[in-house]
Write an enzyme that holds these catalytic residues in place. Structure first.
Site, PDB file in Angstrom:
ATOM      1  N   ARG A   1      -8.147   5.389  -5.947  1.00  0.00           N
ATOM      2  CA  ARG A   1      -8.459   5.189  -4.423  1.00  0.00           C
ATOM      3  C   ARG A   1      -9.339   6.078  -4.151  1.00  0.00           C
ATOM      4  O   ARG A   1      -9.341   7.255  -4.246  1.00  0.00           O
ATOM      5  CB  ARG A   1      -7.049   5.369  -3.658  1.00  0.00           C
ATOM      6  CG  ARG A   1      -7.408   4.976  -2.181  1.00  0.00           C
ATOM      7  CD  ARG A   1      -6.357   4.917  -1.261  1.00  0.00           C
ATOM      8  NE  ARG A   1      -5.389   3.617  -1.203  1.00  0.00           N
ATOM      9  CZ  ARG A   1      -4.840   3.298  -0.189  1.00  0.00           C
ATOM     10  NH1 ARG A   1      -4.629   3.755   0.994  1.00  0.00           N
ATOM     11  NH2 ARG A   1      -4.114   1.875  -0.626  1.00  0.00           N
TER      12      ARG A   1
ATOM     13  N   GLN B   1       1.491   6.527  -6.533  1.00  0.00           N
ATOM     14  CA  GLN B   1      -0.101   7.302  -6.214  1.00  0.00           C
ATOM     15  C   GLN B   1       0.102   8.755  -6.451  1.00  0.00           C
ATOM     16  O   GLN B   1       1.131   9.299  -5.892  1.00  0.00           O
ATOM     17  CB  GLN B   1      -0.154   6.920  -4.836  1.00  0.00           C
ATOM     18  CG  GLN B   1      -1.816   7.487  -4.474  1.00  0.00           C
ATOM     19  CD  GLN B   1      -1.832   7.062  -2.861  1.00  0.00           C
ATOM     20  OE1 GLN B   1      -1.025   7.523  -1.937  1.00  0.00           O
ATOM     21  NE2 GLN B   1      -3.094   6.648  -2.702  1.00  0.00           N
TER      22      GLN B   1
ATOM     23  N   CYS C   1       3.083   7.151   3.061  1.00  0.00           N
ATOM     24  CA  CYS C   1       4.129   8.297   3.163  1.00  0.00           C
ATOM     25  C   CYS C   1       5.122   7.961   3.954  1.00  0.00           C
ATOM     26  O   CYS C   1       5.103   7.375   5.176  1.00  0.00           O
ATOM     27  CB  CYS C   1       3.352   9.597   4.029  1.00  0.00           C
ATOM     28  SG  CYS C   1       2.144  10.240   2.636  1.00  0.00           S
TER      29      CYS C   1
ATOM     30  N   SER D   1       0.755  -1.179   0.111  1.00  0.00           N
ATOM     31  CA  SER D   1      -0.119   0.060   0.027  1.00  0.00           C
ATOM     32  C   SER D   1       0.791   1.202   0.043  1.00  0.00           C
ATOM     33  O   SER D   1       2.099   1.246   0.441  1.00  0.00           O
ATOM     34  CB  SER D   1      -0.960  -0.113   1.236  1.00  0.00           C
ATOM     35  OG  SER D   1      -1.834   0.820   1.115  1.00  0.00           O
ATOM     36  N   PRO D   2       0.298   2.457  -0.477  1.00  0.00           N
ATOM     37  CA  PRO D   2       1.022   3.619  -0.421  1.00  0.00           C
ATOM     38  C   PRO D   2       1.223   4.134   0.944  1.00  0.00           C
ATOM     39  O   PRO D   2       0.161   4.027   1.867  1.00  0.00           O
ATOM     40  CB  PRO D   2       0.031   4.651  -1.154  1.00  0.00           C
ATOM     41  CG  PRO D   2      -0.928   3.789  -1.893  1.00  0.00           C
ATOM     42  CD  PRO D   2      -0.846   2.274  -1.213  1.00  0.00           C
TER      43      PRO D   2
ATOM     44  N   TYR E   1      -8.246  14.400   1.006  1.00  0.00           N
ATOM     45  CA  TYR E   1      -7.215  15.338   0.208  1.00  0.00           C
ATOM     46  C   TYR E   1      -7.977  15.876  -0.907  1.00  0.00           C
ATOM     47  O   TYR E   1      -9.231  15.840  -1.201  1.00  0.00           O
ATOM     48  CB  TYR E   1      -6.149  14.604  -0.515  1.00  0.00           C
ATOM     49  CG  TYR E   1      -5.161  13.767   0.951  1.00  0.00           C
ATOM     50  CD1 TYR E   1      -4.618  14.810   1.377  1.00  0.00           C
ATOM     51  CD2 TYR E   1      -5.301  12.515   0.983  1.00  0.00           C
ATOM     52  CE1 TYR E   1      -3.844  14.246   2.722  1.00  0.00           C
ATOM     53  CE2 TYR E   1      -4.336  11.956   2.239  1.00  0.00           C
ATOM     54  CZ  TYR E   1      -3.774  12.650   2.924  1.00  0.00           C
ATOM     55  OH  TYR E   1      -3.181  12.251   4.094  1.00  0.00           O
TER      56      TYR E   1
HETATM   57  C1  LIG Z   1       2.656   5.073   7.602  1.00  0.00           C
HETATM   58  C2  LIG Z   1       1.548   5.188   6.824  1.00  0.00           C
HETATM   59  C3  LIG Z   1       1.494   5.900   5.656  1.00  0.00           C
HETATM   60  C4  LIG Z   1       0.568   5.974   5.040  1.00  0.00           C
HETATM   61  N1  LIG Z   1       0.674   6.835   3.638  1.00  0.00           N
HETATM   62  C5  LIG Z   1      -0.654   6.659   3.015  1.00  0.00           C
HETATM   63  C6  LIG Z   1      -0.364   7.295   1.571  1.00  0.00           C
HETATM   64  O1  LIG Z   1       0.533   7.904   1.344  1.00  0.00           O
HETATM   65  N2  LIG Z   1      -1.319   7.101   0.605  1.00  0.00           N
HETATM   66  C7  LIG Z   1      -2.569   6.455   1.170  1.00  0.00           C
HETATM   67  O2  LIG Z   1      -3.609   6.649   0.237  1.00  0.00           O
HETATM   68  N3  LIG Z   1      -2.784   5.811   2.400  1.00  0.00           N
HETATM   69  C8  LIG Z   1      -1.706   5.894   3.197  1.00  0.00           C
HETATM   70  N4  LIG Z   1      -1.910   5.256   4.283  1.00  0.00           N
HETATM   71  C9  LIG Z   1      -2.844   4.545   4.719  1.00  0.00           C
HETATM   72  C10 LIG Z   1      -2.618   2.895   4.002  1.00  0.00           C
HETATM   73  O3  LIG Z   1      -2.276   2.776   2.684  1.00  0.00           O
HETATM   74  C11 LIG Z   1      -3.634   2.014   4.444  1.00  0.00           C
HETATM   75  O4  LIG Z   1      -4.650   2.451   3.558  1.00  0.00           O
HETATM   76  C12 LIG Z   1      -3.857   1.921   5.817  1.00  0.00           C
HETATM   77  O5  LIG Z   1      -2.985   1.704   6.557  1.00  0.00           O
HETATM   78  C13 LIG Z   1      -4.731   0.740   5.938  1.00  0.00           C
HETATM   79  O6  LIG Z   1      -4.192  -0.465   5.799  1.00  0.00           O
HETATM   80  P1  LIG Z   1      -3.590  -1.390   6.719  1.00  0.00           P
HETATM   81  O7  LIG Z   1      -4.610  -1.873   7.805  1.00  0.00           O
HETATM   82  O8  LIG Z   1      -3.016  -2.502   5.945  1.00  0.00           O
HETATM   83  O9  LIG Z   1      -2.421  -0.878   7.601  1.00  0.00           O
HETATM   84  C14 LIG Z   1      -0.689   5.330   5.157  1.00  0.00           C
HETATM   85  C15 LIG Z   1      -0.561   4.469   6.262  1.00  0.00           C
HETATM   86  C16 LIG Z   1       0.427   4.295   7.245  1.00  0.00           C
HETATM   87  C17 LIG Z   1       0.406   3.468   8.274  1.00  0.00           C
END
Ligand SMILES: Cc1cc2nc3c(=O)[nH]c(=O)nc-3n(C[C@H](O)[C@H](O)[C@H](O)COP(=O)(O)O)c2cc1C
Ligand SMILES: Cc1cc2nc3c(=O)[nH]c(=O)nc-3n(C[C@H](O)[C@H](O)[C@H](O)COP(=O)(O)OP(=O)(O)OC[C@H]3O[C@@H](n4cnc5c(N)ncnc54)[C@H](O)[C@@H]3O)c2cc1C
Length: 745
Positions: free
Chosen positions: A615, A486, A411, A408-409, A567
């Site tokens: 997304r 992304q 940051c 997943s993306p 966003y």
């Molecule tokens: C450190 C961190 C940075 C994230 N940055 C982004 C991002 O840049 N773009 C995005 O769409 N979601 C971002 N997310 C959300 C994740 O992509 C994901 O949707 C969310 O963590 C849920 O998935 P998980 O339960 O597998 O962690 C971020 C999540 C984390 C933990």
């Protein structure tokens, strides 16, 4: 202690028996409005685990129950003329009346007073009681009388159903799905003694009315269902027992007690019949309440609190699973086009409590057949043994992925003026060599002012192209993964601190001006953004197009447009953040106008053979906000413009959001979008292990699984998943081959 129990169903009877056994000095009276020998419904189901608990609580009733039940291990799914059978489930069915008789007799033996044909309308009838136990079922009169204290939350289901029975003894728990000119009907049937099966017929409101069942007499209903299910009934009749078409009511109560009155069983909570747990939960309440009273006999208030404390979490979990199962059946029409193999596995895993791995343990032969079928439909026909579903390939336009796992993306807040550096190379590179089929970069901003924080990556300066190219080249040269970018603009959530310095908090100095769909600040401390005018829209659209062209030059395989999480593009879509009065605000169509304009421009700029993902936040999780129904519509719009896949997230669009988290909590949204809008989806959010990935993929909930935090924990998630499943064909980096488990080649 004097105890009045209102209602002689499973909850009231079992509680009375256990408390009288444990505290013989108590005076316990049950008031039941029906005569003995009269009840509604037919059979109930228990698991072996539940029966063990009954044995520990009261051996005598357990033994009688055990002598009366029907036992079976299989589940049959009848769909499109086929019967799919899976084994190893182990259930016990019992006639409801038999259960009540056993408990009534045990109550008499223990010295409980049973007053039948006594309807309790107010508590004055129990005025001498120290404790009043309201076990008066789903329509509890006591709960209604004290509604302001119990604060019930009642949700009516959408599908009418009727609880019937038949002398046809099914040899398995049987689901029958039948379509005729009126619509779609389903049956939940199971044997409960040697001569009878429960036969619950459920349908949707439209089919029900079209069939005339809303006005049909009992005989007409029986006749209609007998004709519709004649093949399965094999000449047997259907029987009614005060049966009527009703809709399931989900009950929750904020409080389970008021003074000396306590709720148990269906009066306190209900769980949809498709998970067959109502009687079990009612009897578990009885056990917990009796134990709590015995533990604190002289402190009623503490005992009742302890009872609630003991039960609420387990009940909440069951209700959550039941609700997911209920929604699956209510939305069954969306799975019509599935082949029987996938339909059955989707049904079996509907509540998310049963997974691909559980089914494999229960019936390895069944799951091997499912995997073989899935592999044959997904480019691995004839491969033996068939790969686990997560290791089947998947293609979008010209991009072919070797498996269904996506990084997943995320940051990293580690860039200077948008430039990805060694950190990003190592972060993305290690996850690519970790085996995922696709890696998506963090939210990468199309302009300097479009960044969330000063540490966010960008695609707006010429040198960004070569910096990103270094990363895409590494991924392509050194791993089997594909890489997507992304693209985003932060909008009103911009100009904030790095995650670990204060998420969403404005910078202490050097803030840059913000733009958004409407001038609404993210939170009180944040800047109020300027409402975008047409000039701003042109600028942002052109920035996206420029970034897409740069991404092309940098060698990315896929683009993802970030239209989620509040966003800039997301701020146009949600009615909570877009209150514009022009053609970009108001209806969903208007609110989508600018995001679609950006999508179209990017699609034109991006190579035809490369896919674009979008997304979305499928729901705002807030009153008045975006709902999943809207997101299905959004997905349809995007699909018609050439979007290839929807990456289904949720929330983060407003501070008012109240999400209901849980394992795979967003997957049902991905399922709805995929199977209603007919577009591939990526599921994400609390997908924690490879078993869940297999389950989601094979059940047709989504086409890809996106994992964020699990990949922070373990960059080699996919390699490890292959090793754990003994999947031989996983490509390991040559440099790491000495560590490849011997059993996997
Ligand atoms: C450190 C961190 C940075 C994230 N940055 C982004 C991002 O840049 N773009 C995005 O769409 N979601 C971002 N997310 C959300 C994740 O992509 C994901 O949707 C969310 O963590 C849920 O998935 P998980 O339960 O597998 O962690 C971020 C999540 C984390 C933990
Ligand atoms: C279609 C369907 C299928 C189901 N299948 C299953 C299944 O397979 N397995 C399972 O475990 N559960 C199943 N359930 C749920 C199960 O029937 C209930 O959860 C269970 O009966 C709850 O027990 P209870 O004692 O709390 O309530 P009830 O069984 O409803 O008992 C309440 C009692 O209170 C009496 N009463 C009500 N009001 C008053 C009053 N004012 N004065 C005096 N008496 C009163 C009623 O007559 C009744 O006897 C199913 C339910 C439905 C609707």
């Amino acid at each position: 202690m004097k105890i009045a129990v209102i209602g002689g169903g499973p909850a009231g009877l079992y509680f009375s028996l256990l408390i009288k056994k444990g505290m013989p000095e108590c005076e316990v009276t049950i008031y039941e409005r029906n005569p003995p020998g009269v009840t509604w419904g037919w059979g109930v189901v228990f698991s072996d685990e539940t029966l063990e608990r009954f044995r520990d609580a009261d051996r005598e009733s357990y033994e009688e129950i055990a002598a009366s039940f029907a036992r079976w291990e299989d589940i049959d799914v009848h769909f499109k003329g086929r019967v799919i059978r899976s084994g190893g489930h182990l259930f016990y069915g019992l006639r409801r009346m038999r259960l009540l008789e056993i408990l009534q007799n045990r109550c008499r033996e223990a010295g409980v007073a049973l007053q039948f044909e006594t309807e309790i309308d107010s508590l004055s009838a129990c005025s001498g009681a120290d404790l009043v136990v309201a076990a008066d079922g789903v329509n509890s009169r006591i709960r209604s009388l004290y509604a302001e204290h119990f604060k019930p939350d009642i949700d009516s289901g959408r599908s009418p159903y009727i609880w019937l029975a038949t002398r046809r003894v099914f040899e398995a728990f049987t689901f029958i799905i039948r379509e005729n000119d009126d619509g779609l009907f389903q049956v939940h049937a199971y044997p409960f003694d040697r001569a009878t099966s429960t036969f619950i017929v459920e349908t949707d409101e439209r089919s029900w009315k079209k069939a005339g069942l809303d006005t049909a007499s009992e005989q007409e209903t029986l006749g209609y269902c007998e004709t519709l299910f004649a093949d399965e009934l094999r000449g047997h009749k259907l029987m009614s027992n005060k049966s009527a078409w009703i809709k399931f009511r989900r009950i929750r109560n904020e409080s389970w007690r008021h003074g000396n009155v306590v709720l148990i069983g269906d009066a306190a909570h209900t769980a949809h019949f498709s998970i067959g747990s109502g009687t079990k939960m009612a009897m578990e309440d009885s056990m917990a309440l009796a134990s709590a009273l015995q533990a604190q006999p002289s402190d009623l208030a503490s005992a009742l609190d302890a009872y609630h404390q003991e039960r609420w979490l387990d009940v909440a979990k069951k209700q959550r699973a039941a609700e997911v199962s209920q929604r699956w059946f209510e939305g069954i029409a969306r799975y019509r086009r599935f082949e029987p193999e996938q339909f059955a596995v989707s049904l079996l895993t509907r509540s998310k409590r049963v997974t691909h791995g559980n089914l494999k343990l229960r019936d390895p032969g069944y799951i091997a057949g499912v995997d073989r079928w899935f592999a044959s439909r997904n480019g691995c026909d004839g491969v033996e043994p068939p790969p686990p579903p997560m290791f089947t390939p998947f293609s979008l336009r010209g991009m072919s992925l070797t498996n269904r796992v996506v990084v997943s993306p995320m940051c990293q807040y580690s860039a200077a003026d948008g430039s990805p550096d060694d950190w990003h190379l190592v972060h993305i590179g290690s996850r690519a060599i970790g085996g995922a089929g696709l890696v998506i970069t963090e939210m990468t901003d199309v302009s300097r002012e479009g960044r969330i924080t000063p540490g966010c990556t960008g695609m707006y300066k010429e040198e960004h192209v070569s910096q990103w190219k270094r990363i895409t080249e590494f991924v392509h040269a050194r791993s089997g993964a594909k890489i997507g970018m992304q693209l985003a603009h932060a909008g009103r959530k911009g100009s904030t601190k790095l995650m670990w310095e204060g998420m969403d908090e404005p910078l202490p100095g050097g803030n840059w001006p913000l733009i958004s769909a409407s001038p609404i600040a993210w939170a009180a401390a944040n800047q109020v953004p300027r409402e975008m005018d047409r000039g701003d829209m042109d600028q942002v659209r052109d920035d996206f197009v420029r970034a897409a062209r740069m991404a092309q030059r940098a060698g990315f395989d896929m683009l993802e447009l970030h239209c989620a999480h509040g966003y800039l593009l997301s701020s146009f879509i949600s009615p909570l953040t877009n209150i514009r009065a022009d053609k970009y605000g108001g209806s969903l169509e208007n609110r989508m106008r600018f995001p679609l304009e950006v999508f179209d421009a990017v699609r034109r700029a991006w190579r035809e053979d490369k896919p674009i993902s979008v997304r979305v936040s499928a729901t705002d999780w807030a009153p008045g906000g975006l709902e999943v129904d809207d997101s299905v519509e959004i997905a349809r719009m995007l699909k018609s413009r050439g979007c290839d896949i929807i990456d289904v997230s949720s929330g983060m669009t407003t501070e008012m959001a109240r999400p209901v988290y849980g394992s795979m909590f967003q997957t049902p949204f991905a399922d709805r979008i995929r199977n209603e809008a007919g577009i591939p989806t990526m599921a994400l959010g609390n997908i924690q292990n490879w078993d869940q990935v297999n389950t989601i993929i094979v059940s047709g909930h989504a086409d890809l699984c996106v994992l964020a935090r699990p990949h922070l924990f373990d960059p080699y998630f996919t390699l490890h998943a292959a090793a754990a499943q003994g999947y031989h064909d996983m490509r390991w980096p040559d440099q790491y081959l000495p560590a490849k488990p011997r059993s996997s080649g």
